[in-house]
Design an enzyme around this catalytic site. Structure first.
Site, mmCIF file in Angstrom:
data_model
loop_
_atom_site.group_PDB
_atom_site.id
_atom_site.type_symbol
_atom_site.label_atom_id
_atom_site.label_comp_id
_atom_site.label_asym_id
_atom_site.label_seq_id
_atom_site.Cartn_x
_atom_site.Cartn_y
_atom_site.Cartn_z
ATOM 1 N N ALA A 28 92.501 -3.329 -82.813
ATOM 2 C CA ALA A 28 93.699 -3.090 -82.319
ATOM 3 C C ALA A 28 95.036 -1.566 -83.028
ATOM 4 O O ALA A 28 95.544 -0.469 -82.107
ATOM 5 C CB ALA A 28 94.731 -3.968 -81.765
ATOM 6 N N GLY A 31 92.878 1.195 -82.035
ATOM 7 C CA GLY A 31 93.416 1.586 -80.868
ATOM 8 C C GLY A 31 94.155 2.017 -80.382
ATOM 9 O O GLY A 31 94.125 2.918 -79.087
ATOM 10 N N ASP A 32 95.250 1.767 -81.004
ATOM 11 C CA ASP A 32 96.780 2.247 -80.787
ATOM 12 C C ASP A 32 96.620 3.736 -81.511
ATOM 13 O O ASP A 32 96.978 4.352 -80.160
ATOM 14 C CB ASP A 32 98.016 1.195 -81.907
ATOM 15 C CG ASP A 32 99.268 1.702 -81.596
ATOM 16 O OD1 ASP A 32 99.916 1.976 -80.314
ATOM 17 O OD2 ASP A 32 99.880 2.732 -82.794
ATOM 18 N N ALA A 33 95.611 4.424 -82.523
ATOM 19 C CA ALA A 33 95.943 5.573 -82.695
ATOM 20 C C ALA A 33 95.361 6.023 -81.595
ATOM 21 O O ALA A 33 95.746 7.696 -81.136
ATOM 22 C CB ALA A 33 95.484 5.887 -84.011
ATOM 23 N N GLU A 36 96.910 7.039 -78.513
ATOM 24 C CA GLU A 36 98.263 7.629 -78.766
ATOM 25 C C GLU A 36 98.473 9.501 -78.495
ATOM 26 O O GLU A 36 98.514 9.652 -77.765
ATOM 27 C CB GLU A 36 99.665 7.671 -79.863
ATOM 28 C CG GLU A 36 99.647 8.269 -79.904
ATOM 29 C CD GLU A 36 101.414 7.949 -79.311
ATOM 30 O OE1 GLU A 36 102.674 8.924 -79.597
ATOM 31 O OE2 GLU A 36 101.784 6.481 -79.437
#
Length: 137
Positions: A28, A31-33, A36
């Site tokens: 995660a 994955g967040d990066a 974004e």
């Protein structure tokens, strides 16, 4: 130059990463990066606006509430393996929470980010593109 960048990233991923060894929260995190970057790219291309306005639009995509809604869209087209990864992320125990979302929405958002991180680290760009095509409409 693009070929070199792609080969460096692909090489790092291919040689150093066994995705099964990473926790859902590690997936995660990356994955967040990745999420974004996709969201910002979409906003820059589609909206001719000030940076402040683009940032507000990007936040509409990357918020836990928005990602929670995306979780359910992804479930409709996900493979069995992707469903397993989404649920693994959703069920991961995190000691943080979203400022402006319910606990349930935050957990679903973590599931989405986990899947995005998984697809990125397995170098499955075509599937990543398909997922983003679906959720960033």
């Amino acid at each position: 130059m693009d070929k070199l960048k792609n080969s460096i990233i692909a090489g790092i991923i291919r040689d150093k990463v066994d995705v099964r060894e990473y926790s859902a929260l590690n997936l995660a995190y990356i994955g967040d990066a990745v999420f974004e970057i996709y969201a910002r790219t979409k906003v820059v291309i589609e909206f001719k606006a000030t940076v402040n306005e683009m940032n507000k639009k990007t936040c509409q995509y990357v918020s836990a509430t928005a990602q929670s809604e995306m979780y359910h869209k992804i479930l409709e087209v996900a493979t069995d393996e992707e469903i397993r990864i989404l649920k693994r992320g959703r069920n991961a125990t995190s000691h943080s929470s979203a400022k402006n979302a319910t606990k349930s929405a935050y957990r679903h958002a973590t599931g989405v980010e986990t899947l995005i991180g998984y697809l990125y680290l397995t170098n499955n760009k075509s599937r990543l593109d398909e997922i983003f095509e679906l959720i960033l409409k």
